[in-house]
Design an enzyme around this catalytic site. Structure first.
Site, short mmCIF file in Angstrom:
data_model
loop_
_atom_site.label_atom_id
_atom_site.label_comp_id
_atom_site.label_asym_id
_atom_site.label_seq_id
_atom_site.Cartn_x
_atom_site.Cartn_y
_atom_site.Cartn_z
N ARG A 175 0.83 -1.21 0.00
CA ARG A 175 0.00 0.00 0.00
C ARG A 175 0.86 1.26 0.00
O ARG A 175 0.57 2.24 0.70
CB ARG A 175 -0.94 0.02 1.23
CG ARG A 175 -1.89 -1.12 1.33
CD ARG A 175 -2.89 -1.20 0.19
NE ARG A 175 -3.56 -2.47 0.23
CZ ARG A 175 -3.15 -3.55 -0.44
NH1 ARG A 175 -2.10 -3.48 -1.24
NH2 ARG A 175 -3.78 -4.68 -0.35
N SER A 225 -10.62 -1.28 4.03
CA SER A 225 -9.82 -1.50 5.25
C SER A 225 -9.27 -0.17 5.76
O SER A 225 -8.63 0.57 5.01
CB SER A 225 -8.66 -2.45 4.96
OG SER A 225 -9.17 -3.73 4.69
N GLU A 294 -4.44 2.75 6.78
CA GLU A 294 -4.27 2.61 5.32
C GLU A 294 -4.96 3.79 4.64
O GLU A 294 -4.47 4.32 3.65
CB GLU A 294 -4.89 1.28 4.85
CG GLU A 294 -4.87 1.14 3.34
CD GLU A 294 -5.51 -0.14 2.83
OE1 GLU A 294 -5.38 -1.19 3.48
OE2 GLU A 294 -6.16 -0.08 1.78
C1 LIG Z 1 -15.52 -1.47 -0.16
C2 LIG Z 1 -14.06 -1.17 -0.42
C3 LIG Z 1 -13.19 -2.21 -0.68
C4 LIG Z 1 -11.82 -1.94 -0.94
N1 LIG Z 1 -10.99 -2.98 -1.20
C5 LIG Z 1 -9.70 -2.74 -1.45
C6 LIG Z 1 -8.79 -3.81 -1.73
O1 LIG Z 1 -9.17 -4.97 -1.79
N2 LIG Z 1 -7.49 -3.51 -1.94
C7 LIG Z 1 -7.02 -2.23 -1.90
O2 LIG Z 1 -5.82 -2.01 -2.12
N3 LIG Z 1 -7.85 -1.18 -1.64
C8 LIG Z 1 -9.17 -1.42 -1.42
N4 LIG Z 1 -10.00 -0.36 -1.16
C9 LIG Z 1 -9.45 1.01 -1.08
C10 LIG Z 1 -9.44 1.80 -2.40
O3 LIG Z 1 -10.49 1.38 -3.26
C11 LIG Z 1 -8.11 1.72 -3.13
O4 LIG Z 1 -7.04 2.17 -2.34
C12 LIG Z 1 -8.15 2.58 -4.41
O5 LIG Z 1 -7.07 2.23 -5.21
C13 LIG Z 1 -8.13 4.07 -4.16
O6 LIG Z 1 -8.44 4.74 -5.38
P1 LIG Z 1 -9.28 6.10 -5.38
O7 LIG Z 1 -9.41 6.57 -6.78
O8 LIG Z 1 -10.53 5.95 -4.62
O9 LIG Z 1 -8.27 7.03 -4.61
P2 LIG Z 1 -8.59 8.18 -3.47
O10 LIG Z 1 -9.21 7.50 -2.33
O11 LIG Z 1 -9.38 9.25 -4.14
O12 LIG Z 1 -7.15 8.66 -3.17
C14 LIG Z 1 -6.22 7.81 -2.53
C15 LIG Z 1 -4.85 8.49 -2.56
O13 LIG Z 1 -4.42 8.61 -3.91
C16 LIG Z 1 -4.23 9.98 -4.27
N5 LIG Z 1 -4.70 10.10 -5.66
C17 LIG Z 1 -5.88 9.70 -6.19
N6 LIG Z 1 -5.90 9.90 -7.51
C18 LIG Z 1 -4.71 10.46 -7.84
C19 LIG Z 1 -4.10 10.89 -9.06
N7 LIG Z 1 -4.72 10.82 -10.23
N8 LIG Z 1 -2.84 11.40 -9.00
C20 LIG Z 1 -2.17 11.48 -7.83
N9 LIG Z 1 -2.69 11.10 -6.65
C21 LIG Z 1 -3.93 10.59 -6.66
C22 LIG Z 1 -5.03 10.80 -3.25
O14 LIG Z 1 -4.43 12.07 -3.05
C23 LIG Z 1 -4.87 9.92 -2.01
O15 LIG Z 1 -3.62 10.15 -1.41
C24 LIG Z 1 -11.36 -0.61 -0.92
C25 LIG Z 1 -12.26 0.45 -0.66
C26 LIG Z 1 -13.60 0.17 -0.42
C27 LIG Z 1 -14.54 1.31 -0.18
#
Ligand SMILES: Cc1cc2nc3c(=O)[nH]c(=O)nc-3n(C[C@H](O)[C@H](O)[C@H](O)COP(=O)(O)OP(=O)(O)OC[C@H]3O[C@@H](n4cnc5c(N)ncnc54)[C@H](O)[C@@H]3O)c2cc1C
Length: 305
Positions: A175, A225, A294
């Site tokens: 992560r 998580s 996380e």
């Molecule tokens: C129900 C559920 C299940 C999940 N299961 C998993 C799993 O199995 N495994 C896992 O790893 N994660 C899981 N996640 C967490 C999440 O979906 C992942 O971490 C995902 O990759 C985050 O992407 P996001 O676009 O939502 O990022 P955000 O939540 O919007 O941002 C996360 C981080 O990335 C940065 N960021 C986002 N986009 C950009 C960009 N274009 N450029 C630079 N920085 C950026 C943000 O500033 C922040 O620091 C889960 C979440 C939920 C709600």
């Protein structure tokens, strides 16, 4: 920060879509978060590069947001400019490689690659984030992570310059990636996949999705998580201190999955944070283990990104 002058420049240049004092709760899966001074959802990276240059010139802090599935945004919101890349969803194919804009959902990308008989993204079928967020977080599940398939990343730095990264430069770990400490906007990512059988890939995805539905409280808003896993299993430690069901306001440690905190209605970021601290304290006392979050905290004092 000279937000007024910055906004005037953006208005003169007809930068859009741009929102003032935009509540961010609707851009997060937790449905929590106060307003951004300015929210910009760029249509293309050329306009975005210009906006980044102006932000730098006017000393306006910039925060990046994907689809908000791994962030806790403060009730006070985020000062300065928030750039959300959800709209960048272009996909192109070359042999066993796919290049996609950072806004594409991981679930969409894994479905598209499965249809083409490309294997490697099965694990991502149920990850509700965007590709950009997944790169920053090195998202993963079931023993796989994005690190195993990334072939290259293009970013815009805070001066609006385009940069390219080879996998070895990304410092991908559990992560973790270089973008946790280096603030750059991910524009697009190339993934290298393996040839596979489309039906078998889809079957594996279906099984992963079923496992998720059985174990995770997907009917309530959450950010997945909350804590990074530990050798003993974060969920097991949280369960061990009896924290399942603990509630502060509308924030509750899920009864179904101890490492999830769910929003039972109108939860505030302050309530989620207080619950996080309660759980960390109890686990530290009982097991001498420090649970690390996380989820990324945005807009809180003394937190980066
Ligand atoms: C129900 C559920 C299940 C999940 N299961 C998993 C799993 O199995 N495994 C896992 O790893 N994660 C899981 N996640 C967490 C999440 O979906 C992942 O971490 C995902 O990759 C985050 O992407 P996001 O676009 O939502 O990022 P955000 O939540 O919007 O941002 C996360 C981080 O990335 C940065 N960021 C986002 N986009 C950009 C960009 N274009 N450029 C630079 N920085 C950026 C943000 O500033 C922040 O620091 C889960 C979440 C939920 C709600």
């Amino acid at each position: 920060m000279d937000l007024g002058k910055f906004y005037k420049q953006l208005a003169e240049k007809q930068v859009e879509p741009l929102f003032r004092n935009e509540p961010l709760q609707k851009y997060t899966t937790w449905k929590i978060g106060g307003p951004a001074d300015l929210l910009y959802r760029p249509k293309n990276f050329i306009d975005c590069a210009e906006v980044l240059r102006l932000a730098k010139q006017f000393h306006v802090p910039v925060t990046f947001l994907g689809v908000g599935s791994n962030v806790l945004i403060a009730d006070e919101g985020i000062r300065g400019l928030v750039i959300q890349t959800e709209g960048w969803r272009e996909v192109s194919w070359s042999g066993q490689q796919v290049t996609a804009g950072s806004g594409i959902l991981m679930s969409t990308l894994s479905r598209l690659t499965a249809e083409k008989g490309m294997s490697g993204l099965e694990f991502a079928a149920g990850i509700p984030g965007s590709l950009g967020g997944a790169v920053v977080m090195n998202a993963g599940a079931y023993g796989c992570s994005l690190a195993q398939v990334i072939a290259g990343v293009k970013t815009l730095d805070l001066a609006g310059e385009l940069r390219e990264y080879a996998p070895a430069e990304l410092e991908l770990g559990y992560r973790d990636s270089i973008f946790k400490k280096k603030k750059e906007l991910i524009v697009e990512t190339t993934l290298s996949l393996k040839p596979g059988n489309s039906d078998e890939i889809k079957e594996a995805m279906k099984e992963y999705l079923n496992t998720r539905r059985a174990k995770q409280p997907l009917d309530l808003p959450s950010a997945g998580s909350v804590f990074k896993n530990t050798a003993q299993g974060a969920g097991r430690l949280i369960e061990g201190v009896g924290a399942k069901g603990w509630r502060i306001g509308d924030a509750q440690v899920s009864e179904k999955h101890a490492n999830f905190i769910v929003n039972r209605g109108e939860a505030k970021a302050s309530e989620v944070l207080a619950l996080i601290k309660e759980v960390q304290k109890a686990v530290k006392q009982e097991y001498q283990v420090e649970l690390k979050t996380e989820v990324v905290l945005l807009g809180f004092e003394d937190t980066g990104r």
